[in-house]
Design a protein around this motif. Structure first.
Motif, PDB file in Angstrom:
ATOM      1  N   LEU A 162       0.815  -1.213   0.000  1.00 51.66           N
ATOM      2  CA  LEU A 162       0.000   0.000   0.000  1.00 51.66           C
ATOM      3  C   LEU A 162       0.849   1.263   0.000  1.00 51.66           C
ATOM      4  CD1 LEU A 162      -2.831  -1.010   2.490  1.00 51.66           C
ATOM      5  CD2 LEU A 162      -2.756  -1.252   0.005  1.00 51.66           C
ATOM      6  N   GLU A 163       2.054   1.156  -0.534  1.00 55.57           N
ATOM      7  CA  GLU A 163       2.953   2.306  -0.578  1.00 55.57           C
ATOM      8  C   GLU A 163       3.957   2.090  -1.701  1.00 55.57           C
ATOM      9  OE1 GLU A 163       4.903   2.121   3.181  1.00 55.57           O
ATOM     10  OE2 GLU A 163       5.661   0.124   2.831  1.00 55.57           O
ATOM     11  N   ASP A 164       4.715   3.124  -2.002  1.00 52.03           N
ATOM     12  CA  ASP A 164       5.781   3.004  -2.983  1.00 52.03           C
ATOM     13  C   ASP A 164       7.035   2.458  -2.319  1.00 52.03           C
ATOM     14  OD1 ASP A 164       4.069   4.108  -4.820  1.00 52.03           O
ATOM     15  OD2 ASP A 164       4.950   6.117  -4.726  1.00 52.03           O
ATOM     16  N   PRO A 192       3.429   7.270   3.443  1.00 49.98           N
ATOM     17  CA  PRO A 192       3.438   7.570   4.876  1.00 49.98           C
ATOM     18  C   PRO A 192       3.490   6.330   5.752  1.00 49.98           C
ATOM     19  CG  PRO A 192       1.198   7.611   4.069  1.00 49.98           C
ATOM     20  CD  PRO A 192       2.066   7.288   2.881  1.00 49.98           C
ATOM     21  N   ARG A 193       3.395   5.115   5.166  1.00 48.21           N
ATOM     22  CA  ARG A 193       3.237   3.914   5.971  1.00 48.21           C
ATOM     23  C   ARG A 193       4.573   3.334   6.430  1.00 48.21           C
ATOM     24  NH1 ARG A 193      -1.789   1.481   5.565  1.00 48.21           N
ATOM     25  NH2 ARG A 193      -0.845  -0.526   5.998  1.00 48.21           N
ATOM     26  N   ARG A 194       5.517   3.176   5.482  1.00 47.07           N
ATOM     27  CA  ARG A 194       6.827   2.599   5.794  1.00 47.07           C
ATOM     28  C   ARG A 194       6.690   1.217   6.407  1.00 47.07           C
ATOM     29  NH1 ARG A 194       8.059   8.426   8.265  1.00 47.07           N
ATOM     30  NH2 ARG A 194       8.674   9.462   6.358  1.00 47.07           N
ATOM     31  N   ASP A 195       5.859   0.413   5.777  1.00 51.44           N
ATOM     32  CA  ASP A 195       5.631  -0.936   6.257  1.00 51.44           C
ATOM     33  C   ASP A 195       6.821  -1.838   5.969  1.00 51.44           C
ATOM     34  OD1 ASP A 195       3.090  -0.248   7.089  1.00 51.44           O
ATOM     35  OD2 ASP A 195       2.145  -0.833   5.213  1.00 51.44           O
ATOM     36  N   VAL A 196       6.804  -3.021   6.566  1.00 49.50           N
ATOM     37  CA  VAL A 196       7.852  -4.012   6.336  1.00 49.50           C
ATOM     38  C   VAL A 196       7.194  -5.256   5.747  1.00 49.50           C
ATOM     39  CG1 VAL A 196       9.622  -5.466   7.383  1.00 49.50           C
ATOM     40  CG2 VAL A 196       9.297  -3.116   8.190  1.00 49.50           C
ATOM     41  N   TYR A 197       7.404  -5.446   4.455  1.00 48.94           N
ATOM     42  CA  TYR A 197       6.903  -6.627   3.765  1.00 48.94           C
ATOM     43  C   TYR A 197       8.062  -7.565   3.467  1.00 48.94           C
ATOM     44  CZ  TYR A 197       2.604  -4.013   2.785  1.00 48.94           C
ATOM     45  OH  TYR A 197       1.443  -3.299   2.892  1.00 48.94           O
ATOM     46  N   ILE A 198       7.803  -8.860   3.566  1.00 48.23           N
ATOM     47  CA  ILE A 198       8.780  -9.878   3.182  1.00 48.23           C
ATOM     48  C   ILE A 198       8.375 -10.376   1.805  1.00 48.23           C
ATOM     49  CG2 ILE A 198       9.816 -12.102   3.776  1.00 48.23           C
ATOM     50  CD1 ILE A 198       8.914 -11.484   6.708  1.00 48.23           C
ATOM     51  N   LEU A 199       9.228 -10.147   0.812  1.00 46.46           N
ATOM     52  CA  LEU A 199       8.906 -10.477  -0.569  1.00 46.46           C
ATOM     53  C   LEU A 199       9.581 -11.770  -0.988  1.00 46.46           C
ATOM     54  CD1 LEU A 199       9.340  -6.982  -2.305  1.00 46.46           C
ATOM     55  CD2 LEU A 199       7.317  -7.919  -1.171  1.00 46.46           C
ATOM     56  N   THR A 222      -0.266  -5.017  11.369  1.00 43.16           N
ATOM     57  CA  THR A 222       0.625  -6.165  11.197  1.00 43.16           C
ATOM     58  C   THR A 222       1.921  -5.820  10.500  1.00 43.16           C
ATOM     59  OG1 THR A 222      -0.585  -6.721   9.189  1.00 43.16           O
ATOM     60  CG2 THR A 222      -1.213  -7.872  11.206  1.00 43.16           C
ATOM     61  N   ASN A 223       2.225  -4.548  10.327  1.00 41.03           N
ATOM     62  CA  ASN A 223       3.456  -4.170   9.653  1.00 41.03           C
ATOM     63  C   ASN A 223       4.348  -3.259  10.478  1.00 41.03           C
ATOM     64  OD1 ASN A 223       3.645  -5.131   6.645  1.00 41.03           O
ATOM     65  ND2 ASN A 223       1.489  -4.762   7.086  1.00 41.03           N
ATOM     66  N   GLY A 224       4.016  -3.064  11.739  1.00 42.71           N
ATOM     67  CA  GLY A 224       4.914  -2.342  12.614  1.00 42.71           C
ATOM     68  C   GLY A 224       4.719  -0.853  12.661  1.00 42.71           C
ATOM     69  N   TYR A 232      11.370   3.392   8.274  1.00 43.46           N
ATOM     70  CA  TYR A 232      11.940   2.047   8.388  1.00 43.46           C
ATOM     71  C   TYR A 232      13.367   2.089   7.876  1.00 43.46           C
ATOM     72  CZ  TYR A 232      13.170  -2.600   6.703  1.00 43.46           C
ATOM     73  OH  TYR A 232      13.843  -3.759   6.431  1.00 43.46           O
ATOM     74  N   TRP A 233      14.271   1.454   8.615  1.00 48.85           N
ATOM     75  CA  TRP A 233      15.691   1.583   8.264  1.00 48.85           C
ATOM     76  C   TRP A 233      16.345   0.262   7.905  1.00 48.85           C
ATOM     77  CZ3 TRP A 233      17.464   6.068   6.977  1.00 48.85           C
ATOM     78  CH2 TRP A 233      18.831   6.242   6.793  1.00 48.85           C
ATOM     79  N   SER A 234      16.112  -0.787   8.681  1.00 49.14           N
ATOM     80  CA  SER A 234      16.784  -2.037   8.339  1.00 49.14           C
ATOM     81  C   SER A 234      16.101  -3.215   9.013  1.00 49.14           C
ATOM     82  CB  SER A 234      18.260  -2.011   8.762  1.00 49.14           C
ATOM     83  OG  SER A 234      18.396  -2.196  10.153  1.00 49.14           O
TER      84      SER A 234
END
Length: 634
Positions: A162-164, A192-199, A222-224, A232-234
């Protein structure tokens, strides 16, 4: 038998081993800075003098030996593969294509993985100027000239994000974190989300492949994002409870915001419980982030890993998180001061690290692990500017892991750029200024010359995890250095009484060629003598020389001369102007280092005379080639 700690003979090591420096011919590396009268060859690796921001070490071609994968600021940001040749050289054997979009930056963190599970490794990095993550796959001979696969924002969103994507960040994780035989990718989400997805990758490439979201769902819970603030940095994979399965330790920029994802098995992940009162760690109101990410280390050799980091925004201190074997859920970080105090401590304040070089202050960036003395316990490595290029922090073997007194810190490499600077400014004389009310008095003393030295080489990154480039059983550390210029610009100033100011003396300005010029350094652990600089020479494709043939035009024969910087399997072939092969003067033969001459008599591979006209002689060496144009007259 006592286990050998690092730096048993540190005084000898620093005094003898690393002070010698063989000269390097600067003209073979760059002309951008030192030789203003010449035009820089913009295709040459590292032609802009900025050094190497990041290095990793991996078996990138699956041949059982390791390569160095290094970044390059020039040409829109490139990545090079360097291989040790067994004779003191690190040769650039592959370079990513020159980017059509100049980003003014560099890929931050190249990775090696096998995302489609076909047994052929890929070199993966963010090509930030082109806004894509590119995959160059080994095909048995090369990583190619075009990506075998790429991930763009459009693909990311099509998979359900849901983000770039956010490019030009410090880290990118590519690793088979769930044990399914395919490497996963964790990129950076944008505002604005900065989610963490595992691809993951579905299918194979080159061919039909797509990305799927293996972990993470398109909602805040569910994405922090609901637990921490900032970018999100690392993500750092670590086995913090010693059960053989990984946890993913994520952190965001603000307040050292941290949270975890538990890896259950193939394509199965557990995100934190949203009922917890804020899943983050906050050390103080002024915390920043661990600038180069976090490192998973096993400092005491007990089979479970701790998390170490250098704290950007909190004085560059080195910190450590310790977990127990019962900490096996995703809820590792939450707003509980008592829990934080039990798990977290600063183990090496930056003031103590700076004091190793007699300083009161310093900045430290990298934080990595490595067991270079093979005692079963990881050292934590960090580095900074000249004089503090590499520091090892090591657990002493007893005491609390959260007690700084349980650790020793050793300065293991001071750097060799003591007289290497980007700029030297010389002020001929000194001016003392006295202000009294509205009056200013200038007193000029011509007998004092002030010199200001600006910008020295510094350690940009360290790779110390199971490195053995020469396969001699001795562990190595690879350093990348920035601000390594091919010359120093000397600027001179004279005082002008008429204007009461310093004026630049343009006629006196000059450059001093810098023979230091090492941007990648390999240090090998030798036991009692500590770390020894291998002093490898970097060989670039430009170091191969193919001279113009003579005579030219020619009839009936011509001589082609070429020079090889090292032993190499090469081909020298003749082509017509349509690209068709005419003759093979050398066909995949091994030649030693040196200069050679080959004669072409104007015949094709069948021995027949060819027609008058223009022909191309092409010298091919590995993944690179050089060509010259020849004219046959009759």
């Amino acid at each position: 038998m006592k286990k050998i700690f690092l730096l048993i003979s540190i005084v000898f090591f620093l005094g003898k081993t690393l002070q010698a420096q063989s000269s390097i011919e600067a003209t073979t590396i760059a002309t951008y800075n030192a030789y203003a009268g010449e035009t820089a060859d913009t295709t040459v690796p590292y032609y802009k003098d900025l050094g190497v921001r990041r290095v990793i070490v991996a078996d990138a071609d699956g041949d059982g030996s390791q390569e160095i994968i290094a970044t390059d600021y020039s040409n829109g940001g490139r990545v090079h593969v360097l291989k040790y040749d067994g004779a003191g050289n690190l040769e650039i054997v592959w370079s990513s294509p020159i980017s059509p979009t100049a980003s003014g930056s560099t890929p931050r963190f190249p990775q090696v993985g096998d995302c489609d599970g076909d047994g052929y490794p890929e070199i993966i990095f963010e090509q930030n100027g082109e806004a894509r993550i590119v995959f160059y796959e080994w095909d048995g001979t090369s990583w190619g000239t075009e990506p075998a696969f790429e991930i763009t924002t459009a693909m990311y969103r099509a998979a359900g994000a849901l983000e770039d994507l956010r490019f030009n960040r410090e880290t990118l994780l590519v690793k088979d974190i769930d044990g399914d035989g395919r490497s996963e990718i964790i990129p950076h989400g944008n505002s604005p989300r900065r989610d963490v997805y595992i691809l993951g990758v579905s299918g194979s490439f080159p061919g039909f492949a797509s990305i799927i979201i293996e972990g993470g769902h398109p909602d805040y819970s569910t994405n922090g994002r609901m637990w921490v603030t900032g970018s999100y940095w690392s993500t750092t994979p670590a086995d913090i409870d010693g059960d053989g399965k990984l946890e993913l330790i994520n952190h965001h920029w603000d307040n050292f915001g941290m949270w975890a994802i538990k890896v259950n098995g193939p394509d199965s992940y557990t995100y934190p419980d949203t009922s917890k009162p804020g899943v983050y760690h906050r050390y103080s109101a002024t915390d920043g982030n661990s600038y180069f990410g976090l490192a998973a280390v096993d400092v005491d050799g007990d089979g479970k890993q701790e998390i170490a980091g250098t704290m950007y925004g909190h004085g560059h201190d080195m910190c450590l998180f310790q977990f127990s074997r019962t900490d096996n859920s995703a809820n590792l970080f939450y707003d509980d001061p008592d829990s934080v105090a039990k798990r977290f401590a600063i183990i090496a304040p930056k003031t103590e690290l700076a004091a190793l070089a007699g300083r009161t202050n310093a900045e430290f960036w990298s934080c990595v692990k490595g067991d270079v003395n093979k005692d079963g316990k990881d050292e934590i490595y960090t580095g900074g500017g000249t004089g503090l290029n590499l520091i090892a922090v090591q657990y002493k073997g007893s005491g609390s892991l959260l007690d700084p007194n349980s650790y020793s810190a050793n300065l293991v490499y001071t750097g060799e750029g003591g007289d290497v600077f980007a700029t030297i400014k010389i002020y001929h004389g000194r001016v003392d200024t006295v202000i009294s009310g509205t009056d200013t008095t200038y007193t000029f003393n011509p007998s004092i010359i002030d010199t200001v030295y600006e910008e020295t080489p510094f350690t940009a990154y360290i790779f110390a995890d199971s490195v053995d480039l020469d396969q001699d059983g001795k562990m190595e550390i690879v350093l990348s250095e920035q601000s390594v210029y091919d010359s120093t610009t000397v600027i001179e100033y004279v005082w002008a009484d008429s204007t009461k100011s310093w004026e630049r003396d343009n006629a006196a300005e000059h450059k001093i060629v810098n023979t230091y010029r090492r941007t990648i350094r390999v240090l090998e652990y030798t036991g009692t003598t500590g770390l020894q600089d291998q002093k490898y020479t970097i060989v670039t494709p430009d170091d191969y020389i193919l001279e113009n043939n003579y005579p030219n035009p020619f009839n009936p024969t011509t001589t082609i001369r070429f020079t090889l910087p090292l032993q190499k399997k090469i081909s020298l072939k003749i082509y017509d102007m349509l690209g068709r092969e005419v003759a093979a003067l050398i066909n995949d033969e091994v030649y030693n280092k040196g200069t050679f001459e080959v004669t072409w008599d104007g015949t094709n591979s069948g021995g027949a005379k060819v027609a008058s006209g223009n022909y191309i002689a092409r010298l091919t060496y590995g993944n690179f080639s050089k060509s010259i144009k020849m004219t046959l007259l009759k």
